[in-house]
Write a protein that holds these residues in place. Structure first.
Motif, short mmCIF file in Angstrom:
data_model
loop_
_atom_site.label_atom_id
_atom_site.label_comp_id
_atom_site.label_asym_id
_atom_site.label_seq_id
_atom_site.Cartn_x
_atom_site.Cartn_y
_atom_site.Cartn_z
N THR A 56 29.63 -16.66 -16.85
CA THR A 56 29.29 -17.35 -15.60
C THR A 56 30.01 -18.68 -15.47
OG1 THR A 56 27.33 -18.33 -16.65
CG2 THR A 56 27.03 -16.27 -15.46
N GLU A 57 30.35 -19.29 -16.60
CA GLU A 57 31.13 -20.53 -16.59
C GLU A 57 32.45 -20.33 -17.34
OE1 GLU A 57 27.72 -21.14 -15.02
OE2 GLU A 57 27.36 -21.33 -17.16
N ALA A 58 33.10 -19.21 -17.07
CA ALA A 58 34.33 -18.86 -17.78
C ALA A 58 35.43 -19.91 -17.58
CB ALA A 58 34.83 -17.50 -17.31
N ARG A 81 24.56 -9.53 -10.94
CA ARG A 81 25.98 -9.36 -10.64
C ARG A 81 26.81 -9.30 -11.92
NH1 ARG A 81 24.69 -13.42 -6.84
NH2 ARG A 81 25.86 -14.98 -8.03
N VAL A 82 26.54 -10.19 -12.83
CA VAL A 82 27.31 -10.28 -14.07
C VAL A 82 27.13 -9.03 -14.92
CG1 VAL A 82 27.39 -11.47 -16.30
CG2 VAL A 82 27.45 -12.79 -14.20
N LEU A 83 25.91 -8.53 -14.99
CA LEU A 83 25.62 -7.38 -15.85
C LEU A 83 25.94 -6.04 -15.21
CD1 LEU A 83 22.21 -8.61 -17.31
CD2 LEU A 83 24.43 -8.62 -18.45
N HIS A 84 26.38 -6.04 -13.96
CA HIS A 84 26.67 -4.79 -13.25
C HIS A 84 25.45 -3.89 -13.25
CE1 HIS A 84 31.19 -5.22 -12.98
NE2 HIS A 84 30.88 -6.18 -13.84
N SER A 85 24.29 -4.48 -12.99
CA SER A 85 23.04 -3.73 -13.10
C SER A 85 22.97 -2.56 -12.14
CB SER A 85 21.85 -4.67 -12.84
OG SER A 85 21.83 -5.71 -13.78
N ALA A 86 23.63 -2.67 -11.00
CA ALA A 86 23.54 -1.61 -9.99
C ALA A 86 24.54 -0.48 -10.24
CB ALA A 86 23.75 -2.20 -8.60
N SER A 87 25.42 -0.64 -11.24
CA SER A 87 26.46 0.36 -11.45
C SER A 87 26.62 0.69 -12.93
CB SER A 87 27.80 -0.15 -10.90
OG SER A 87 28.14 -1.40 -11.49
N ARG A 88 25.54 0.67 -13.65
CA ARG A 88 25.58 0.91 -15.10
C ARG A 88 26.02 2.32 -15.42
NH1 ARG A 88 27.12 -1.58 -18.56
NH2 ARG A 88 26.20 -3.25 -17.34
N VAL A 122 13.86 -11.24 -14.70
CA VAL A 122 13.81 -11.74 -16.08
C VAL A 122 14.94 -12.71 -16.39
CG1 VAL A 122 12.69 -9.61 -16.84
CG2 VAL A 122 15.18 -9.82 -17.05
N ALA A 123 15.82 -12.97 -15.43
CA ALA A 123 17.03 -13.75 -15.70
C ALA A 123 16.72 -15.12 -16.30
CB ALA A 123 17.85 -13.91 -14.42
N ALA A 124 15.82 -15.87 -15.68
CA ALA A 124 15.53 -17.22 -16.17
C ALA A 124 14.96 -17.18 -17.57
CB ALA A 124 14.57 -17.93 -15.21
N THR A 125 14.04 -16.25 -17.80
CA THR A 125 13.39 -16.14 -19.11
C THR A 125 14.38 -15.75 -20.20
OG1 THR A 125 11.31 -15.50 -18.08
CG2 THR A 125 11.57 -14.99 -20.42
N LEU A 126 15.30 -14.84 -19.90
CA LEU A 126 16.20 -14.32 -20.91
C LEU A 126 17.45 -15.17 -21.10
CD1 LEU A 126 16.37 -10.42 -20.56
CD2 LEU A 126 15.29 -11.78 -22.34
N TYR A 127 18.05 -15.63 -20.01
CA TYR A 127 19.41 -16.16 -20.10
C TYR A 127 19.52 -17.67 -19.95
CZ TYR A 127 20.33 -11.20 -19.55
OH TYR A 127 20.32 -9.85 -19.70
N GLY A 128 18.59 -18.31 -19.27
CA GLY A 128 18.67 -19.75 -19.10
C GLY A 128 19.93 -20.17 -18.35
N GLY A 129 20.26 -21.45 -18.47
CA GLY A 129 21.48 -21.96 -17.84
C GLY A 129 21.46 -21.84 -16.33
N THR A 130 22.61 -21.56 -15.76
CA THR A 130 22.74 -21.55 -14.30
C THR A 130 21.99 -20.40 -13.64
OG1 THR A 130 24.85 -20.38 -14.58
CG2 THR A 130 24.97 -22.75 -14.24
#
Length: 279
Positions: free
Chosen positions: A263-265, A186-193, A168-176
């Protein structure tokens, strides 16, 4: 504090539990040298404080940074009773006092956190020196996202399921993340919530029906509105509404999506720093 939770904070940061008015929050503090007001970060829905680590790492080390997990998200225990933005901002003011920060602070809110930040700026105007609103809008009275996007925002699955986050990344977040959807996981820490699913729904309910549109003129702090031109969750027109409605606001548009502050901090942190340090 559970060592596994403490390990998730950045190097040199103090992670502790703070209880105010019966609510316990997991809080991280990166102490600066005291030459600048502390910066209080308010995160997006379902996101633990670790999500903002790339942004914190790009900020000048002289700046104290305070961030927290909302009740039931990340390492904060779920709330005993539901909360709203109006009942939660006094808790945050109390947390600052518990940490020893009794004076004004700068506040940055990302997405859902931007709603909380707007409410904090009005409800605790003497505690908020400057305000940064990133990838956020005016709440229920705003130009909405596409129904397909809104439907996927009703579940915390993207925070817990790395494969789903990529889907769902492209649909939800756009950008890079359109070209690198694994970045969203990786950014959302989906595997370690951490934290129960219920915390997400409490957070969603806390802002239900809320809107800042009627009181934008009451936000008197100097405000920076930061928005991307490819943000499916918060269409860019909402940033223009914020910037026009807040008396002392300025608008910074960037080429990117909803997660660009993270992602572009390296690109956006200096923009925020210049605003906070300006005379």
């Amino acid at each position: 504090m559970n060592p596994a939770l403490a390990a998730r904070a950045g190097t040199g940061e103090l992670v502790r539990s703070v209880t105010v008015s019966g609510r316990t929050l997991r809080v991280s503090v990166r102490r600066g040298d005291g030459s600048a007001p502390p910066l209080l970060l308010m995160n997006g829905i379902g996101a633990s404080l670790e999500v903002l680590q790339p942004f914190v790492d790009e900020l000048d080390q002289r700046r104290t940074v305070v961030r927290f997990d909302v009740p039931g998200v990340g390492g904060s225990p779920r709330p005993v009773v539901p909360y709203t933005l109006a009942t939660f901002t006094p808790v945050l003011a109390g947390v600052l006092c518990e940490l020893g920060y009794d004076g004004p602070v700068d506040v940055l809110g990302l997405s859902w956190g931007g709603a909380l930040a707007q409410h904090f700026a009005v409800q605790h105007r003497r505690r908020c020196r400057r305000l940064v609103l990133a990838a956020t809008g005016t709440g229920s009275l705003m130009v909405p996202a596409h129904p397909r996007v809104l439907a996927r925002m009703l579940t915390p699955q993207r925070h817990r399921d790395a494969r789903y986050a990529e889907e769902v990344a492209a649909t939800l977040y756009g950008g890079t993340v359109r070209t690198d959807p694994a970045m969203a996981a990786r950014v959302l820490h989906s595997a370690s919530r951490l934290g129960p699913r219920r915390g997400y729904y409490y957070q969603l309910a806390a802002s239900a029906g809320w809107s800042s549109l009627p009181f934008l003129s009451l936000i008197r702090q100097r405000t920076l509105v930061v928005a991307g031109d490819d943000d499916p969750i918060i269409p860019v027109v909402n940033a223009r509404i914020l910037a026009r409605g807040i008396p002392r606001a300025q608008l910074h548009l960037y080429s990117g999506g909803h997660l660009a502050l993270v992602t572009e901090a390296a690109e956006l942190a200096p923009v925020v720093e210049r605003f906070l340090d300006a005379d």
